[in-house]
Design a protein around this motif. Structure first.
Motif, PDB file in Angstrom:
ATOM      1  N   LEU A   1      37.758  32.020  36.695  1.00  0.00           N
ATOM      2  CA  LEU A   1      37.458  31.740  35.355  1.00  0.00           C
ATOM      3  C   LEU A   1      37.110  33.058  34.507  1.00  0.00           C
ATOM      4  O   LEU A   1      36.167  33.638  34.891  1.00  0.00           O
ATOM      5  CB  LEU A   1      36.019  31.130  35.178  1.00  0.00           C
ATOM      6  N   LYS A   2      37.954  33.265  33.609  1.00  0.00           N
ATOM      7  CA  LYS A   2      37.836  34.489  32.845  1.00  0.00           C
ATOM      8  C   LYS A   2      36.972  34.345  31.799  1.00  0.00           C
ATOM      9  O   LYS A   2      37.198  33.358  30.816  1.00  0.00           O
ATOM     10  CB  LYS A   2      39.451  34.858  32.573  1.00  0.00           C
ATOM     11  N   ILE A   3      36.179  35.501  31.540  1.00  0.00           N
ATOM     12  CA  ILE A   3      35.211  35.287  30.468  1.00  0.00           C
ATOM     13  C   ILE A   3      35.366  36.729  29.441  1.00  0.00           C
ATOM     14  O   ILE A   3      35.314  37.649  30.164  1.00  0.00           O
ATOM     15  CB  ILE A   3      33.805  35.156  31.024  1.00  0.00           C
ATOM     16  N   ASP A   4      35.402  36.337  28.310  1.00  0.00           N
ATOM     17  CA  ASP A   4      35.345  37.718  27.333  1.00  0.00           C
ATOM     18  C   ASP A   4      34.599  37.373  26.388  1.00  0.00           C
ATOM     19  O   ASP A   4      34.719  36.394  25.355  1.00  0.00           O
ATOM     20  CB  ASP A   4      36.734  37.841  26.795  1.00  0.00           C
ATOM     21  N   SER A   5      33.428  38.155  26.318  1.00  0.00           N
ATOM     22  CA  SER A   5      32.121  37.779  25.300  1.00  0.00           C
ATOM     23  C   SER A   5      31.570  39.196  25.151  1.00  0.00           C
ATOM     24  O   SER A   5      31.799  40.333  25.695  1.00  0.00           O
ATOM     25  CB  SER A   5      31.138  36.910  26.081  1.00  0.00           C
ATOM     26  N   ASN A   6      30.888  39.317  23.916  1.00  0.00           N
ATOM     27  CA  ASN A   6      30.044  40.487  23.570  1.00  0.00           C
ATOM     28  C   ASN A   6      28.874  40.658  24.677  1.00  0.00           C
ATOM     29  O   ASN A   6      28.896  42.149  25.122  1.00  0.00           O
ATOM     30  CB  ASN A   6      29.329  40.350  22.250  1.00  0.00           C
ATOM     31  N   GLU A   7      28.661  39.865  25.566  1.00  0.00           N
ATOM     32  CA  GLU A   7      27.555  40.167  26.577  1.00  0.00           C
ATOM     33  C   GLU A   7      28.050  40.624  27.725  1.00  0.00           C
ATOM     34  O   GLU A   7      27.559  41.410  28.290  1.00  0.00           O
ATOM     35  CB  GLU A   7      26.745  38.964  26.919  1.00  0.00           C
ATOM     36  N   ALA A   8      29.295  40.236  28.282  1.00  0.00           N
ATOM     37  CA  ALA A   8      29.970  40.720  29.332  1.00  0.00           C
ATOM     38  C   ALA A   8      31.484  40.263  29.310  1.00  0.00           C
ATOM     39  O   ALA A   8      31.682  39.084  28.788  1.00  0.00           O
ATOM     40  CB  ALA A   8      29.188  40.304  30.660  1.00  0.00           C
ATOM     41  N   LYS A   9      32.332  40.887  30.010  1.00  0.00           N
ATOM     42  CA  LYS A   9      33.534  40.741  30.122  1.00  0.00           C
ATOM     43  C   LYS A   9      33.784  40.658  31.918  1.00  0.00           C
ATOM     44  O   LYS A   9      33.553  41.690  32.446  1.00  0.00           O
ATOM     45  CB  LYS A   9      34.619  41.768  29.505  1.00  0.00           C
ATOM     46  N   GLY A  10      34.414  39.697  32.119  1.00  0.00           N
ATOM     47  CA  GLY A  10      34.869  39.764  33.695  1.00  0.00           C
ATOM     48  C   GLY A  10      35.357  38.324  34.298  1.00  0.00           C
ATOM     49  O   GLY A  10      35.797  37.601  33.429  1.00  0.00           O
ATOM     50  N   VAL A  11      35.264  38.082  35.355  1.00  0.00           N
ATOM     51  CA  VAL A  11      35.816  36.783  36.203  1.00  0.00           C
ATOM     52  C   VAL A  11      34.825  36.413  37.296  1.00  0.00           C
ATOM     53  O   VAL A  11      34.155  36.912  37.779  1.00  0.00           O
ATOM     54  CB  VAL A  11      36.970  37.378  36.860  1.00  0.00           C
ATOM     55  N   LEU A  12      34.937  34.963  36.871  1.00  0.00           N
ATOM     56  CA  LEU A  12      33.978  34.261  38.115  1.00  0.00           C
ATOM     57  C   LEU A  12      35.141  33.652  39.150  1.00  0.00           C
ATOM     58  O   LEU A  12      36.175  33.022  38.723  1.00  0.00           O
ATOM     59  CB  LEU A  12      33.045  33.149  37.652  1.00  0.00           C
ATOM     60  N   TYR A  13      35.056  33.772  40.427  1.00  0.00           N
ATOM     61  CA  TYR A  13      35.845  33.369  41.478  1.00  0.00           C
ATOM     62  C   TYR A  13      35.295  32.028  42.053  1.00  0.00           C
ATOM     63  O   TYR A  13      34.344  32.000  42.654  1.00  0.00           O
ATOM     64  CB  TYR A  13      36.303  34.178  42.539  1.00  0.00           C
ATOM     65  N   PHE A  14      36.192  30.772  41.879  1.00  0.00           N
ATOM     66  CA  PHE A  14      35.795  29.632  42.569  1.00  0.00           C
ATOM     67  C   PHE A  14      36.579  29.214  43.783  1.00  0.00           C
ATOM     68  O   PHE A  14      37.832  29.297  43.823  1.00  0.00           O
ATOM     69  CB  PHE A  14      35.773  28.360  41.630  1.00  0.00           C
TER      70      PHE A  14
ATOM     71  N   VAL B   1      32.189  32.147  44.525  1.00  0.00           N
ATOM     72  CA  VAL B   1      32.202  32.986  45.699  1.00  0.00           C
ATOM     73  C   VAL B   1      32.059  34.525  45.483  1.00  0.00           C
ATOM     74  O   VAL B   1      31.825  35.418  46.327  1.00  0.00           O
ATOM     75  CB  VAL B   1      33.160  32.990  46.754  1.00  0.00           C
ATOM     76  N   ASP B   2      32.657  34.991  44.318  1.00  0.00           N
ATOM     77  CA  ASP B   2      32.779  36.256  44.001  1.00  0.00           C
ATOM     78  C   ASP B   2      32.581  36.360  42.202  1.00  0.00           C
ATOM     79  O   ASP B   2      32.986  35.601  41.864  1.00  0.00           O
ATOM     80  CB  ASP B   2      33.767  37.014  44.470  1.00  0.00           C
ATOM     81  N   ALA B   3      32.437  37.560  41.872  1.00  0.00           N
ATOM     82  CA  ALA B   3      32.347  37.835  40.326  1.00  0.00           C
ATOM     83  C   ALA B   3      32.517  39.554  40.248  1.00  0.00           C
ATOM     84  O   ALA B   3      32.385  40.119  41.000  1.00  0.00           O
ATOM     85  CB  ALA B   3      31.002  37.507  39.744  1.00  0.00           C
TER      86      ALA B   3
ATOM     87  N   ILE C   1      25.233  40.392  41.060  1.00  0.00           N
ATOM     88  CA  ILE C   1      24.865  40.956  39.849  1.00  0.00           C
ATOM     89  C   ILE C   1      25.713  40.663  38.470  1.00  0.00           C
ATOM     90  O   ILE C   1      25.332  40.369  37.480  1.00  0.00           O
ATOM     91  CB  ILE C   1      24.593  42.501  39.821  1.00  0.00           C
ATOM     92  N   ALA C   2      27.061  40.582  38.890  1.00  0.00           N
ATOM     93  CA  ALA C   2      28.010  40.619  37.918  1.00  0.00           C
ATOM     94  C   ALA C   2      28.195  38.794  37.381  1.00  0.00           C
ATOM     95  O   ALA C   2      28.482  38.772  36.260  1.00  0.00           O
ATOM     96  CB  ALA C   2      29.496  40.876  38.482  1.00  0.00           C
ATOM     97  N   ALA C   3      27.819  38.045  38.424  1.00  0.00           N
ATOM     98  CA  ALA C   3      27.570  36.733  37.946  1.00  0.00           C
ATOM     99  C   ALA C   3      26.584  36.313  37.062  1.00  0.00           C
ATOM    100  O   ALA C   3      26.692  35.756  36.111  1.00  0.00           O
ATOM    101  CB  ALA C   3      27.522  35.717  39.400  1.00  0.00           C
ATOM    102  N   TYR C   4      25.188  37.185  37.500  1.00  0.00           N
ATOM    103  CA  TYR C   4      24.030  36.906  36.556  1.00  0.00           C
ATOM    104  C   TYR C   4      24.625  37.299  34.933  1.00  0.00           C
ATOM    105  O   TYR C   4      24.294  36.710  33.996  1.00  0.00           O
ATOM    106  CB  TYR C   4      23.025  37.838  36.814  1.00  0.00           C
ATOM    107  N   GLU C   5      25.249  38.533  35.010  1.00  0.00           N
ATOM    108  CA  GLU C   5      25.688  39.182  33.667  1.00  0.00           C
ATOM    109  C   GLU C   5      26.444  38.106  32.871  1.00  0.00           C
ATOM    110  O   GLU C   5      26.676  37.591  31.635  1.00  0.00           O
ATOM    111  CB  GLU C   5      26.531  40.474  33.822  1.00  0.00           C
TER     112      GLU C   5
END
Length: 287
Positions: free
Chosen positions: A28-41, A47-49, A58-62
């Motif tokens: 799940l790719k996320i692009d926002s002002n708060e954070a940019k990154g990926v959540l892995y399902f 299971v990872d971020a 920590i990345a998942a919380y962000e």
């Protein structure tokens, strides 16, 4: 399963819950002002971020704090790296808790440009039982030149953890804010004997820093940040009668995307950034 859209129209928590209920595997790719990154399902479980600065929980919380921006889910083979063992429910709850806590922390530390210094020596026997290992690490870094971002980088702790520790130490009166930042105007400097990797400030500014920091070894280099958050680290030197200016070469100004007269946030720091790393920051991260 094609799934993409605007965060806000659909809450990120709802999107993650949908993937969880349908036992989906992918990113799940996320692009926002708060954070940019990926959540892995994997099979519906996170299971990872990854974000630009952090990985794992920590990345998942962000990422779960994103309130706007875009998302896109891409089906992939199972992700091999597993850094998160928490349930989706627990991840979302902890992310919300941290978001609320950060709002309160920002009342004390409104900006990451703020600089602190220790007013106690963590080696004192009287403090040993009152300080955690993380607090001792942070106190040893508070030399009056590091801002919050520097502390995050140098301590290896998350931004949330650093903010929490700073507020706690501030409440205990173990640290204090330190006025070392200068707002100076850029003025280009050229000449045969001008160094490409050096910035010049007024001698009065230099002496003010020296009086506050006492030790000139903490003033080897200067960190220069633009209003748009681009920055460069250059060797620090000084000249008389420069006034409220900071002078360096037009080529550095071009990389920073600034012009003569632009106001810059300037402070001395006590460590060098290797030349190749500095160039990489300018050329890759900010372009």
């Amino acid at each position: 399963m094609a799934l993409k859209g605007q965060i806000g129209n659909v809450g990120l928590n709802d999107i993650a819950q949908l993937l969880h209920l349908n036992k989906k595997t992918g990113m799940l790719k996320i692009d926002s002002n708060e954070a940019k990154g990926v959540l892995y399902f994997n099979n519906g479980n996170v299971v990872d971020a990854e974000t630009q600065e952090n990985t794992g929980e920590i990345a998942a919380y962000e990422l779960f704090q994103a309130q706007s921006g875009t998302f896109e889910f891409i089906a992939t083979p199972p992700h091999k790296k597993v850094t998160i063992k928490q349930t989706l429910h627990d991840l979302v709850l902890e992310s919300a808790r941290q978001k609320d806590t950060i709002k309160r922390l920002r009342e004390v530390i409104p900006d990451n440009d703020l600089v602190f210094r220790a007013v106690v020596d963590p080696r004192l026997d009287s403090l040993q039982g009152n300080l955690s290992k993380e607090e001792i690490v942070l106190l040893n870094l508070l030399d009056g030149t590091r801002d919050v971002n520097d502390l995050v980088e140098d301590s290896g702790l998350s931004e949330f953890k650093v903010l929490t520790l700073l507020v706690d130490l501030y409440d205990k009166k173990y640290i204090e804010t330190f006025e070392i930042l200068k707002i100076l105007e850029f003025e280009p400097i050229t000449g045969m004997f001008i160094s490409e990797d050096t910035a010049y400030v007024d001698t009065l500014v230099y002496n003010d820093w020296k009086d506050k920091l006492i030790n000139e070894s903490r003033m080897r280099v200067v960190k220069i940040k633009t209003q748009s958050k681009r920055f460069v680290v250059l060797k620090l030197s000084h000249k008389k009668k420069i006034g409220n200016k900071i002078k360096f070469t037009p080529s550095i100004a071009q990389k920073l995307k600034i012009k003569e007269g632009d106001k810059l946030i300037v402070k001395p720091i006590s460590r060098n950034i290797p030349k190749d790393e500095n160039e990489e920051l300018l050329e890759d991260f900010f372009d």
